[in-house]
Design a protein around this motif. Structure first.
Motif, mmCIF file in Angstrom:
data_model
loop_
_atom_site.group_PDB
_atom_site.id
_atom_site.type_symbol
_atom_site.label_atom_id
_atom_site.label_comp_id
_atom_site.label_asym_id
_atom_site.label_seq_id
_atom_site.Cartn_x
_atom_site.Cartn_y
_atom_site.Cartn_z
ATOM 1 N N HIS A 246 27.474 60.995 16.858
ATOM 2 C CA HIS A 246 27.103 62.207 17.037
ATOM 3 C C HIS A 246 27.332 63.336 16.066
ATOM 4 N N GLY A 247 27.826 62.795 15.057
ATOM 5 C CA GLY A 247 27.997 63.551 13.725
ATOM 6 C C GLY A 247 28.922 64.700 13.717
ATOM 7 N N MET A 248 29.233 65.595 12.958
ATOM 8 C CA MET A 248 30.414 66.515 12.774
ATOM 9 C C MET A 248 29.732 67.753 13.376
ATOM 10 N N PHE A 249 30.849 68.480 14.186
ATOM 11 C CA PHE A 249 30.211 69.824 14.735
ATOM 12 C C PHE A 249 31.197 70.843 14.114
ATOM 13 N N PHE B 229 35.359 71.892 10.980
ATOM 14 C CA PHE B 229 34.432 70.930 11.601
ATOM 15 C C PHE B 229 35.500 70.163 12.640
ATOM 16 N N ALA B 230 34.669 69.525 13.711
ATOM 17 C CA ALA B 230 35.462 68.469 14.694
ATOM 18 C C ALA B 230 34.399 67.406 14.769
ATOM 19 N N TRP B 231 34.839 66.500 15.243
ATOM 20 C CA TRP B 231 33.987 65.348 15.504
ATOM 21 C C TRP B 231 34.597 64.093 16.188
ATOM 22 N N GLU B 232 34.055 63.137 16.840
ATOM 23 C CA GLU B 232 34.479 62.023 17.290
ATOM 24 C C GLU B 232 34.080 61.069 16.470
ATOM 25 N N THR B 233 35.123 60.003 16.240
ATOM 26 C CA THR B 233 34.679 58.809 15.286
ATOM 27 C C THR B 233 33.871 58.009 16.121
ATOM 28 N N ALA B 234 33.492 56.603 15.429
ATOM 29 C CA ALA B 234 32.771 55.748 16.342
ATOM 30 C C ALA B 234 33.579 55.106 17.367
ATOM 31 N N ASP B 235 35.025 54.750 17.206
ATOM 32 C CA ASP B 235 35.831 54.421 18.205
ATOM 33 C C ASP B 235 36.448 55.452 19.167
ATOM 34 N N GLY B 236 35.879 56.573 19.193
ATOM 35 C CA GLY B 236 36.294 57.424 20.418
ATOM 36 C C GLY B 236 37.373 58.534 19.996
ATOM 37 N N ARG B 237 37.790 58.595 18.571
ATOM 38 C CA ARG B 237 39.070 59.169 18.322
ATOM 39 C C ARG B 237 38.664 60.797 17.915
#
Length: 165
Positions: free
Chosen positions: A22-25, A36-44
């Motif tokens: 979903h990329g960086m927000f 920025f905020a984001w979620e890693t591929a493993d959901g962190r």
């Protein structure tokens, strides 16, 4: 400007801390930096700030996706409180929708970011131009009812800081 900050930040991240699909927000934008905020591929959950010229870069990721669990009850979940170019806050809303954030009754600009945790947690961000004491008031909707919650600010209870009550 935002793209330059994002590129500077992304270049310094480890592979495991890179943004997932979903990329960086963009949480907040200053004159020469962004947060920025984001979620890693493993959901962190991760967050970071960077100057457009790479002059400063900071980032932080939780160790495990279970460090920020989804709540069984409606609540706000503080995720980031930082001061770089502004006092920036990112928080999640579990099982409720944020309608407004105010400081002493004055509305603040709130960004609704894309959701995380498989779409279950809505993310919101706001920024204050200077470190501020007290807390902001957050109006939320839970089902058909409206409720009031608060987010604590970075200034603590220091008398010389600007203050929200």
């Amino acid at each position: 400007m935002v793209d330059a900050s994002r590129s500077a930040l992304t270049a310094k991240l480890s592979v495991k801390d890179l943004p997932g699909p979903h990329g960086m927000f963009t949480a907040a934008v200053g004159q020469s930096a962004a947060t920025f905020a984001w979620e890693t591929a493993d959901g962190r959950f991760c967050s970071g700030s960077a100057a457009t010229d790479g002059g400063f870069i900071s980032s932080l990721c939780v160790s495990d996706r279970r460090d920020t669990p989804f709540s069984d009850r409606p609540m706000l979940v503080p995720l980031l409180s930082t001061y770089t170019f502004a006092e920036v806050h990112v928080f999640g809303a579990d099982r409720e929708i944020v309608r407004a954030v105010t400081c002493n009754g004055r509305p603040l600009a709130v960004r609704r970011l894309p959701p995380v945790l498989d779409g279950r947690r809505a993310l919101y961000a706001f920024a204050l131009s200077e470190p501020t004491a007290g807390r902001v008031t957050v109006t939320v909707v839970r089902g058909r009812a409206t409720a009031t919650e608060h987010v604590e600010l970075l200034g603590g209870h220091l008398q010389h800081k600007a203050s929200c009550r």
